[in-house]
Design a protein around this motif. Structure first.
Motif, short mmCIF file in Angstrom:
data_model
loop_
_atom_site.label_atom_id
_atom_site.label_comp_id
_atom_site.label_asym_id
_atom_site.label_seq_id
_atom_site.Cartn_x
_atom_site.Cartn_y
_atom_site.Cartn_z
N GLY A 1 3.68 14.06 0.16
CA GLY A 1 4.08 13.82 -1.21
C GLY A 1 3.69 12.46 -1.75
O GLY A 1 3.98 12.14 -2.91
N PHE A 2 3.02 11.64 -0.94
CA PHE A 2 2.62 10.30 -1.39
C PHE A 2 1.40 10.41 -2.31
O PHE A 2 0.44 11.13 -2.01
CB PHE A 2 2.29 9.42 -0.19
CG PHE A 2 1.82 8.05 -0.55
CD1 PHE A 2 2.71 7.10 -1.05
CD2 PHE A 2 0.49 7.69 -0.41
CE1 PHE A 2 2.27 5.83 -1.38
CE2 PHE A 2 0.04 6.42 -0.74
CZ PHE A 2 0.95 5.49 -1.23
N ASN A 3 1.43 9.67 -3.42
CA ASN A 3 0.34 9.65 -4.39
C ASN A 3 -0.23 8.24 -4.44
O ASN A 3 0.40 7.33 -4.98
CB ASN A 3 0.84 10.07 -5.77
CG ASN A 3 -0.29 10.17 -6.79
OD1 ASN A 3 -1.44 9.86 -6.50
ND2 ASN A 3 0.05 10.62 -8.00
N PRO A 4 -1.43 7.98 -3.87
CA PRO A 4 -1.99 6.63 -3.87
C PRO A 4 -2.25 6.09 -5.27
O PRO A 4 -2.31 4.88 -5.46
CB PRO A 4 -3.29 6.78 -3.07
CG PRO A 4 -3.57 8.23 -2.98
CD PRO A 4 -2.29 8.95 -3.16
N ALA A 5 -2.38 6.98 -6.26
CA ALA A 5 -2.58 6.53 -7.63
C ALA A 5 -1.28 6.04 -8.26
O ALA A 5 -1.30 5.33 -9.27
CB ALA A 5 -3.18 7.65 -8.47
N PRO B 1 1.86 4.79 -6.16
CA PRO B 1 2.54 4.66 -4.87
C PRO B 1 4.06 4.49 -4.96
O PRO B 1 4.77 4.82 -4.01
CB PRO B 1 1.89 3.42 -4.24
CG PRO B 1 1.27 2.68 -5.37
CD PRO B 1 0.88 3.71 -6.37
N THR B 2 4.58 3.99 -6.08
CA THR B 2 6.03 3.81 -6.20
C THR B 2 6.69 4.96 -6.94
O THR B 2 7.89 4.90 -7.24
CB THR B 2 6.34 2.49 -6.92
OG1 THR B 2 5.75 2.52 -8.23
CG2 THR B 2 5.81 1.30 -6.15
N SER C 1 7.50 13.41 -6.41
CA SER C 1 6.48 13.74 -5.43
C SER C 1 5.21 14.25 -6.10
O SER C 1 5.26 14.89 -7.15
CB SER C 1 7.01 14.80 -4.46
OG SER C 1 5.99 15.25 -3.59
N ALA C 2 4.09 13.95 -5.46
CA ALA C 2 2.83 14.53 -5.93
C ALA C 2 2.80 16.03 -5.68
O ALA C 2 2.06 16.77 -6.33
CB ALA C 2 1.66 13.86 -5.22
N VAL D 1 0.83 -1.20 0.00
CA VAL D 1 0.00 0.00 0.00
C VAL D 1 0.87 1.26 0.00
O VAL D 1 0.64 2.20 -0.76
CB VAL D 1 -0.95 -0.01 1.21
CG1 VAL D 1 -1.78 1.29 1.26
CG2 VAL D 1 -1.87 -1.22 1.16
N VAL D 2 1.88 1.28 0.86
CA VAL D 2 2.80 2.42 0.95
C VAL D 2 4.23 1.89 0.83
O VAL D 2 4.89 1.62 1.83
CB VAL D 2 2.61 3.19 2.27
CG1 VAL D 2 3.47 4.45 2.27
CG2 VAL D 2 1.15 3.56 2.48
#
Length: 703
Positions: free
Chosen positions: A406-410, A412-413, A417-418, A313-314
């Motif tokens: 800065g995490f983007n769930p769309a 994740p890797t 940065s978002a 997930v993360v």
């Protein structure tokens, strides 16, 4: 020279407020000093007569406090070491080398999490020093002061500052972490933090004295360069998930925040040139100057770890770095005038104007650094066993809340940065003007009055504007309406606003760091000082100030730093309302620094037998007490929504403190000794400085 100081709780009176005593708080469990000691020595002298000298000092401060939040121990050790050597290398060169180390160790430091004041012992930190390996710790400086002739001097210096600190949770890294914003309390352990910040500094400063055009001139020309690297590492304990309990969320108040490791470095670089002239002629002194600053930076490559419980997930990332998309270039002029109204110079008028740019922060450069920011995503959480900790089967992945760091769930890797930085981001700029008059009323007695005006715009750093990418006010819809009455205060009706989640996702789930056009803070202040120099066996100083700090918005509908029109306790969105800074960390958090008046006075009188009696009086207006409700704002997450009519509608009581000192000095051969007795807080005041401000908490208003 040697010195020493010691006191402990046996020399301390009790002053537990009645409302705390009614809850069972005793002098032993209340906030108080358990022990304070401070001792040190210094030694200096010649190495080679008239050619070389040395100086060294060492000191240790041991400060032990008892904090009523769970009767926790808060212990701080401060060690200071200083060594210096001077060498008259030639008739025109004085070379000096300085080494200085300040080492701090603190047990029981509070994490300062927003509104959480009752930390379990395990959820506090041990703080120790951290350094770059293989290099001198602390500050090392070498300097050469060169005399070209009687009118021209130059100082050149290089310094390396190896500094940093680590924060390790007393609960260890195997214990999970939880927080209840209802109970205002932490559970289990807390995050680990490592911060290393080495700096390289070069300065060249030149002074040239000359008489020209009937006036004396003191020219100053200089150059400076500094490079700062800031490594920030953040790791949450246990399964790297923080459980957050909050009753205002739709699912009953529980959120699981799933983190990855933050481990990134950002570099800032600064270059400055300046030119100035101090002109003295007759009764007038004119000070003119111009400074040029250039500031830029970059994010350095690094790797981070995945979430321990949900790596899919993360996940962690490998970041390749970038250069900041902007360079700040600023010119800062200054001008000052001092004029004596008569030949006796008993009345002096002063006026000055200055304009200067704010310093570039490594956090601004690293805003788009996905490794430095500890990325996370939030989902609903059902705390089935009511232990305040998140277990794997308690996370409801069907209800996404928000993300951050800065995490983007769309994606994740993604190593990009978002969050993005506006390439047109500008430095904050402050303009300041001061007007004053000094008057010697009689021999050894003078009065001074100053008026100050300051205005700052283009805020960045702590007051940065970072709205969602592509969102406007039209993309916010009405959320929950908060209604009620503040106990003992006014009623409230506050509309909250929710950002368009679909548009946030379509735009990449990121925020943009930019300047808030039309927002500025402003300060007007008047200061009065009365100074009596030592004569007739006594001296005194009295200072009083009236302060008026406000914030202003040119837009019809103000927005907070998230771009959301919901008022927050640190951002009340009140045009012309109070401008304040909220304190944080080290157990002294959650104070809103904004007193409209302040008074300071001290005096000394020499009694018979050369006994010196001193007194110090301090007073200020009570700081604001803004009441909030922790409220979910959709993708803007849970925030402290202001429900007080204005930030300073409610205030704490005014603060007064009086201290006394009795001292006597003795000559002993070629040396001297001084004995001192201090009495602090003579009136034994127990003015409340912080209360629970969360109107949803059952302990609202608790000291």
């Amino acid at each position: 020279g040697v010195r020493g100081f010691f006191t402990n709780e046996a020399l301390e009176a009790s002053n537990v407020p009645g409302e705390l005593a009614a809850l069972g708080v005793t002098p032993d469990t209340a906030d108080h000093n358990e022990q304070i000691s401070d001792y040190g020595f210094e030694l200096g002298g010649p190495i080679v007569r008239d050619r070389a000298w040395f100086y060294g000092s060492w000191s240790n401060q041991d400060i032990r406090l008892i904090r009523s939040s769970g009767n926790l121990l808060d212990k701080t050790i401060l060690k200071n070491m200083n060594a210096k050597g001077n060498w008259q290398a030639t008739s025109k060169d004085m070379v000096s080398v300085l080494w200085y180390l300040h080492a701090k160790e603190k047990t029981g430091r509070s994490p300062g999490d927003g509104g959480i004041t009752r930390d379990a012992q395990g959820a506090t930190w041990f703080q120790g020093s951290s350094y770059v390996d293989g290099r001198p710790h602390g500050l090392t400086k070498i300097e050469d002061n060169h005399v070209f002739n009687a009118n021209l001097f130059m100082s050149a210096k290089y310094a390396y500052y190896n500094t940093g600190f680590g924060l390790d949770p007393l609960g260890g890294m195997d214990t999970p972490a939880g927080q209840s914003q209802v109970l205002n309390q932490s559970f289990g352990s807390t995050r680990q933090s490592l911060n290393i910040r080495p700096q390289h500094i070069v300065n060249v400063d030149t002074n040239y004295f000359r008489t020209a055009l009937g006036a004396a001139h003191d020219f100053k020309i200089g150059f400076g360069y500094r490079r700062t690297d800031a490594f920030t590492g953040t790791l949450w304990p246990g399964n790297m998930i923080l459980g957050l309990q909050n009753t205002t969320n739709p699912q009953g108040g529980s959120i699981a925040r799933i983190y990855r490791e933050g481990a990134g470095s950002n570099r800032t670089e600064y270059m400055d040139l300046y030119l100035g002239d101090t002109i003295s002629k007759g009764r007038a002194t004119i000070d003119l100057g111009l400074r040029y600053d250039q500031q830029w930076g970059s994010a350095l490559p690094s790797d981070t770890r995945s979430n321990a419980e949900f790596p899919e997930v993360v996940p962690g990332i490998s970041f390749t770095g970038y250069k900041a998309p902007f360079t700040w270039n600023n010119l800062s002029p200054r001008a000052g005038l001092t004029f004596a109204l008569d030949e006796t110079r008993r009345t002096i008028l002063r006026a000055s104007y200055s304009r200067y740019a704010g310093q570039l922060d490594t956090g601004i450069v690293g805003y788009s650094n996905p490794s430095q920011n500890v990325g996370f995503v939030e989902y609903w959480w059902n705390d089935a066993n009511s232990d305040y900790f998140v277990q794997r089967d308690e996370v409801d992945f069907s209800h996404f809340v928000t993300q951050g760091g800065g995490f983007n769930p769309a994606a994740p890797t993604a190593v990009t940065s978002a969050n993005v930085i506006d390439p047109d981001l500008e430095a904050p700029v402050t303009q300041s003007a001061v007007f004053g008059i000094d008057r010697e009323l009689m021999r050894n007695l003078a009065v001074q009055v100053n008026y100050s005006f300051t205005r700052t715009h283009n805020y960045s750093g702590a007051a940065t504007y970072n709205p969602w990418v592509g969102l406007t006010l039209a993309d916010y819809t009405p959320g929950q309406v908060l209604t009620g009455t503040i106990p003992g205060g006014p009623s409230y009706n506050v509309q909250t606003w929710l950002p368009d989640s679909a548009k946030i996702t379509a735009n990449g789930n990121g925020r943009v760091l930019t300047n808030y056009e039309g927002y500025y803070s402003q300060y007007n202040g008047v200061e009065l000082s009365l100074i009596k120099r030592m004569s007739g066996r006594w001296m005194a100083r009295v200072g009083a100030a009236w302060n008026h700090a406000t914030e202003h918005y040119s837009t019809e509908t103000p927005r907070n730093s998230l771009g959301n029109p919901t008022p927050l306790d640190t951002e009340p969105l009140d045009k012309g309302g109070a401008f304040t800074v909220r304190s944080s960390a080290s157990g002294v958090g959650d104070m809103f620094i904004h007193g409209k008046w302040q008074l300071s006075a001290n005096a000394l009188y020499v009694l018979p037998y050369e006994l010196e009696l001193g007194a110090s009086l301090f007073g200020r207006q009570g700081y604001p007490y803004p009441v909030y409700r922790e409220t979910a704002l959709g993708r803007d997450a849970s925030r402290r929504v202001l429900v007080s009519p204005e930030l300073d509608s409610l205030r704490y009581d005014d603060l007064w403190n009086l201290d006394l000192r009795l001292a006597r000095s003795f000559r002993i051969g070629n040396g001297s000794a001084q004995f001192i007795a201090d009495l602090f807080n003579v009136l034994n005041a127990n003015t409340v400085l912080v209360r629970n401000r969360n109107a949803d908490s059952p302990s609202f208003g608790r000291v």
